[in-house]
Write a protein that holds these residues in place. Sequence first.
Motif, PDB file in Angstrom:
ATOM      1  N   GLN B 164      34.076 -54.967   7.025  1.00  0.00           N
ATOM      2  CA  GLN B 164      33.639 -54.549   5.695  1.00  0.00           C
ATOM      3  C   GLN B 164      32.152 -54.270   5.737  1.00  0.00           C
ATOM      4  O   GLN B 164      31.375 -55.109   6.194  1.00  0.00           O
ATOM      5  CB  GLN B 164      33.883 -55.655   4.669  1.00  0.00           C
ATOM      6  CG  GLN B 164      35.324 -56.012   4.511  1.00  0.00           C
ATOM      7  CD  GLN B 164      35.511 -57.208   3.607  1.00  0.00           C
ATOM      8  OE1 GLN B 164      34.647 -58.069   3.525  1.00  0.00           O
ATOM      9  NE2 GLN B 164      36.636 -57.234   2.937  1.00  0.00           N
ATOM     10  N   ALA B 165      31.772 -53.083   5.253  1.00  0.00           N
ATOM     11  CA  ALA B 165      30.348 -52.768   5.106  1.00  0.00           C
ATOM     12  C   ALA B 165      30.228 -51.945   3.836  1.00  0.00           C
ATOM     13  O   ALA B 165      30.671 -50.799   3.787  1.00  0.00           O
ATOM     14  CB  ALA B 165      29.837 -51.999   6.313  1.00  0.00           C
ATOM     15  N   PHE B 166      29.704 -52.548   2.839  1.00  0.00           N
ATOM     16  CA  PHE B 166      29.636 -51.884   1.534  1.00  0.00           C
ATOM     17  C   PHE B 166      28.192 -51.758   1.088  1.00  0.00           C
ATOM     18  O   PHE B 166      27.374 -52.654   1.322  1.00  0.00           O
ATOM     19  CB  PHE B 166      30.407 -52.671   0.472  1.00  0.00           C
ATOM     20  CG  PHE B 166      31.855 -52.798   0.785  1.00  0.00           C
ATOM     21  CD1 PHE B 166      32.620 -51.670   0.996  1.00  0.00           C
ATOM     22  CD2 PHE B 166      32.446 -54.034   0.868  1.00  0.00           C
ATOM     23  CE1 PHE B 166      33.965 -51.783   1.284  1.00  0.00           C
ATOM     24  CE2 PHE B 166      33.779 -54.157   1.160  1.00  0.00           C
ATOM     25  CZ  PHE B 166      34.545 -53.032   1.374  1.00  0.00           C
ATOM     26  N   PHE B 167      27.968 -50.677   0.394  1.00  0.00           N
ATOM     27  CA  PHE B 167      26.652 -50.399  -0.146  1.00  0.00           C
ATOM     28  C   PHE B 167      26.852 -50.217  -1.641  1.00  0.00           C
ATOM     29  O   PHE B 167      27.655 -49.387  -2.063  1.00  0.00           O
ATOM     30  CB  PHE B 167      26.119 -49.132   0.518  1.00  0.00           C
ATOM     31  CG  PHE B 167      24.785 -48.692   0.029  1.00  0.00           C
ATOM     32  CD1 PHE B 167      23.654 -49.427   0.342  1.00  0.00           C
ATOM     33  CD2 PHE B 167      24.652 -47.548  -0.719  1.00  0.00           C
ATOM     34  CE1 PHE B 167      22.419 -49.016  -0.103  1.00  0.00           C
ATOM     35  CE2 PHE B 167      23.419 -47.140  -1.171  1.00  0.00           C
ATOM     36  CZ  PHE B 167      22.295 -47.871  -0.865  1.00  0.00           C
ATOM     37  N   LYS B 168      26.186 -51.019  -2.430  1.00  0.00           N
ATOM     38  CA  LYS B 168      26.486 -51.023  -3.863  1.00  0.00           C
ATOM     39  C   LYS B 168      25.246 -50.661  -4.658  1.00  0.00           C
ATOM     40  O   LYS B 168      24.155 -51.189  -4.399  1.00  0.00           O
ATOM     41  CB  LYS B 168      26.987 -52.403  -4.273  1.00  0.00           C
ATOM     42  CG  LYS B 168      27.487 -52.468  -5.680  1.00  0.00           C
ATOM     43  CD  LYS B 168      28.454 -53.602  -5.854  1.00  0.00           C
ATOM     44  CE  LYS B 168      27.722 -54.855  -6.259  1.00  0.00           C
ATOM     45  NZ  LYS B 168      28.661 -55.945  -6.550  1.00  0.00           N
ATOM     46  N   LEU B 169      25.424 -49.762  -5.591  1.00  0.00           N
ATOM     47  CA  LEU B 169      24.366 -49.433  -6.546  1.00  0.00           C
ATOM     48  C   LEU B 169      24.826 -49.909  -7.913  1.00  0.00           C
ATOM     49  O   LEU B 169      25.913 -49.566  -8.355  1.00  0.00           O
ATOM     50  CB  LEU B 169      24.121 -47.921  -6.587  1.00  0.00           C
ATOM     51  CG  LEU B 169      23.389 -47.324  -5.391  1.00  0.00           C
ATOM     52  CD1 LEU B 169      23.218 -45.836  -5.574  1.00  0.00           C
ATOM     53  CD2 LEU B 169      22.035 -47.980  -5.210  1.00  0.00           C
ATOM     54  N   LYS B 170      23.997 -50.697  -8.546  1.00  0.00           N
ATOM     55  CA  LYS B 170      24.393 -51.280  -9.822  1.00  0.00           C
ATOM     56  C   LYS B 170      23.355 -50.946 -10.868  1.00  0.00           C
ATOM     57  O   LYS B 170      22.188 -51.303 -10.726  1.00  0.00           O
ATOM     58  CB  LYS B 170      24.503 -52.795  -9.654  1.00  0.00           C
ATOM     59  CG  LYS B 170      25.154 -53.494 -10.793  1.00  0.00           C
ATOM     60  CD  LYS B 170      25.324 -54.948 -10.412  1.00  0.00           C
ATOM     61  CE  LYS B 170      26.048 -55.717 -11.480  1.00  0.00           C
ATOM     62  NZ  LYS B 170      26.118 -57.128 -11.134  1.00  0.00           N
TER      63      LYS B 170
END
Lengths: 115, 375
Positions: B164-170
């Motif tokens: 798992q490699a996630f990049f999150k913009l919130k």
Amino acid sequence: MARSSSKDAQDLFRALWSAYAATPTNLKIIDLYVIFAVFTAAIQVVYMALVGSFPFNSFLSGVLSCVGTAVLAVCLRIQVNKENKEFKDLAPERAFADFVLCNLVLHLVIMNFLG
Amino acid sequence: MRYSYSNIYASFVRVNTVLGSAAPPLTVKLVQAFRSDAKDSAIIESKELQYDKNNGIHVLEIFPDNVDVGTYVFVFEIVLHDSAGEKVYATGGQIHVPIYVTGIINVRNAEIAVLDSDLGSVETQKKIDLAGNVVVELSANHLQKLRLSFELTTPNGHAFKPHQAFFKLKHETKHEHIFVVGNTGKNWTGIEKLDFLGLVEKFYYLSGRYDIELTVGDAVMENSFLLPLGHVDLDLPEAPEKAARLPPLPVDPYSRYGPKAEIAHIFRTPEKRPPQNLSLTFLSLTLLPFIGFLVGLLRLGVNLKNFPSSAVPATYAILFQLGIAAVLLLYVLFWLKLDLFTTLKAVGFLGVFLMFVGHRILSYLASTSSKLKSA
């Protein structure tokens, strides 16, 4: 003119009163009861007009109790009156039993509504 | 079974019977060991495990050096020394045991950059140390790109592809967008390039401050991490008229099992009551017609001469009056404290009684009056 008309009115009332005096006592009692109920209702209406109708259900139940019992009394009077041939076969005791029963039912509803 | 790369242990196997008692003399053979994603490339083949008599375990003493982090399958086989035992024990054939070889993954060359779209030239570039606390302040508009890159290597120096490699913009308004890092090509690269021009619609034209979060995790990675990287100020164009509306925030599915918001009942507030004296005055006023009624009765000369004089009808008459009084009293109680059900039950009983008594007394009265009439 005015004097004569007031005299006429007095005569009229006197005639009415003498005619009413001939009604049987039991009918007079009923009339008295109706007047009592109507006046009680009227006093409650005056009170409502003075202070507002906030506990409206209380006002309604008070007035309707009086009006209802007055109406029932009028019905009783109709049935008891011997002049009414329509109810000739109906015993006045039977009419009184109806009156009591209806009053009890009416006041059960009134008490429920009184809150 | 887990085998940590960072702490080298000899792996061992303990054998016992189904019921837990000690096994007969036997040899445990490691038939094969291979990566779970590449079955052909066996790293170990047919090796006998040494038996440690003191502890009653079978030990694989030499662990091969070419084992990198990852998931492996070890295939064991049990050979009974005593051939007669084969009739007594079932060995279960080849036993496949999944083994996780875990290790610390090195993160290197992590950097985040804002690129100009048309030229590909770097506008701002920042190195980030993913081990420590990093706070990156970036600003970009919809014509630019954001590039995040990092490299992961195993302790043996091989490139590592995390599960798992996630990049999150919130966004500040809790709207979040998740991107899977490095899923563009066939080979995994730790590079994520966000072209904001293509994402404007997905972001619902929502300008403002976005928090950046990077998640890298794997079952065999001992240092999986979830790091806030800072934030980026996005300057996106105004939304056109026909743009998709901002969807409502997803509701937490567990929230419906939680307590509901307390229901605030709205009662009618009591209005101002009149002064008590006025009310009491009118109470006495309502009594006046009743007094008038009584006075009128007296003037009419009402009497109780018709009241039955003999004992039995008199009793019935009194009971009738008492019954009516009881019903009225019950009504008052109903008004003051009873509820409708108890009242109706009591009224039912009282009503039956009243009916019986009333019928008796009224029929008696009727018969006397009719006798009077006929006489």
